[in-house]
Design an enzyme around this catalytic site. Structure first.
Site, PDB file in Angstrom:
ATOM      1  CG  ASP A   8      76.681  69.563   6.883  1.00  0.00           C
ATOM      2  OD1 ASP A   8      76.784  68.501   6.254  1.00  0.00           O
ATOM      3  OD2 ASP A   8      77.645  70.122   7.432  1.00  0.00           O
ATOM      4  CE  LYS A 106      80.104  68.193   6.148  1.00  0.00           C
ATOM      5  NZ  LYS A 106      80.181  69.022   7.365  1.00  0.00           N
ATOM      6  CB  CYS A 151      79.207  72.632   5.519  1.00  0.00           C
ATOM      7  SG  CYS A 151      80.084  72.387   7.090  1.00  0.00           S
TER       8      CYS A 151
HETATM    9  C1  VGL Z   1      79.004  73.720   9.817  1.00  0.00           C
HETATM   10  C2  VGL Z   1      80.029  74.994  11.427  1.00  0.00           C
HETATM   11  C3  VGL Z   1      80.436  73.858  12.092  1.00  0.00           C
HETATM   12  C4  VGL Z   1      78.200  73.676   8.559  1.00  0.00           C
HETATM   13  C5  VGL Z   1      79.402  72.575  10.462  1.00  0.00           C
HETATM   14  O1  VGL Z   1      77.543  72.643   8.301  1.00  0.00           O
HETATM   15  O2  VGL Z   1      78.205  74.688   7.821  1.00  0.00           O
HETATM   16  N1  VGL Z   1      79.337  74.927  10.297  1.00  0.00           N
HETATM   17  N2  VGL Z   1      80.114  72.660  11.607  1.00  0.00           N
END
Ligand code: VGL
Ligand code: ZN
Length: 206
Positions: A8, A106, A151
């Protein structure tokens, strides 16, 4: 065979983004430097439809960073972020994505959040990442990216549950909450995961 999982690293998680992780931009150069040290590199992308159930905006009266429920799970409500097809969901141009062989997206189901690159938060749907890695002969996984306490951490926990030797490259991740990251690192260590610094990897010949 060791694989790097870039979790991410997306514009919305960088300073100025919708769900900015403090210092998130500082991991990019570190990750770029790690790339030549891996035979297999994959990435994950948070990839929400508009009005995703993890967004505070989808719950009238709720504010970002409050806790609530989504389906039958506890859920932190987030600012709208990483909406499919938006610039915020893209990986930054400064990240070298040329050696990334596959991207696993995802968080696409509006009814459930998905922190780990392997499963949604209810462990109902498999992204196919574990089978992909096994098929490529991977035994060790190194996780980097954003955010460390969400994540990246949950990806590492699921990697351990799948039986991979699992590492978190600490200076190549940043957390949303420092305390959350301390708790996450303890949980990872408890399952046999190893937290290390990138210099240990960069020292090695390949
Ligand atoms: C994430 C919060 C919401 C992350 C993704 O990538 O850590 N955190 N969505
Ligand atoms: Zn998300």
């Amino acid at each position: 065979m060791k694989a790097l999982i870039i979790v991410d690293i997306q514009n919305d998680f960088l300073p100025g983004g919708a769900l900015a992780v403090p210092g998130g931009d500082q991991v990019i150069a570190i990750v770029n430097n790690l790339l030549p040290h891996f035979e297999l590199i994959v990435a994950t992308q948070d990839w929400h439809p508009p009005h995703h159930g993890s967004f505070a905006s989808a719950h009238p009266g709720r504010q970002p960073f409050e806790s609530g429920r989504l389906g039958d799970l506890e859920q932190v409500f987030w600012p709208d972020h990483c909406v499919q097809g938006t610039l915020g969901a893209e990986m930054p141009l400064s990240l070298n994505t040329k050696p990334v062989e596959a991207i696993f997206r995802k968080g696409t189901d509006p009814g459930i959040d998905s922190y780990s690159g392997f499963f949604d938060n209810g462990k109902k749907k498999d992204t196919g990442l574990a089978a992909y890695l096994r098929g490529r002969g991977v035994t060790s996984i190194y996780t980097v990216g954003l955010a460390g306490d969400y994540c990246v951490g949950f990806t590492a926990l699921d990697a351990l549950a799948h039986g991979f030797q699992t590492f978190v490259v600490e200076d190549a991740t940043r957390p949303i909450s420092q305390q959350g990251f301390e708790d996450m690192k303890s949980a990872i260590r408890q399952l046999g995961g190893i937290i290390l610094n990138s210099y240990l990897l960069l020292q090695q010949a390949n």
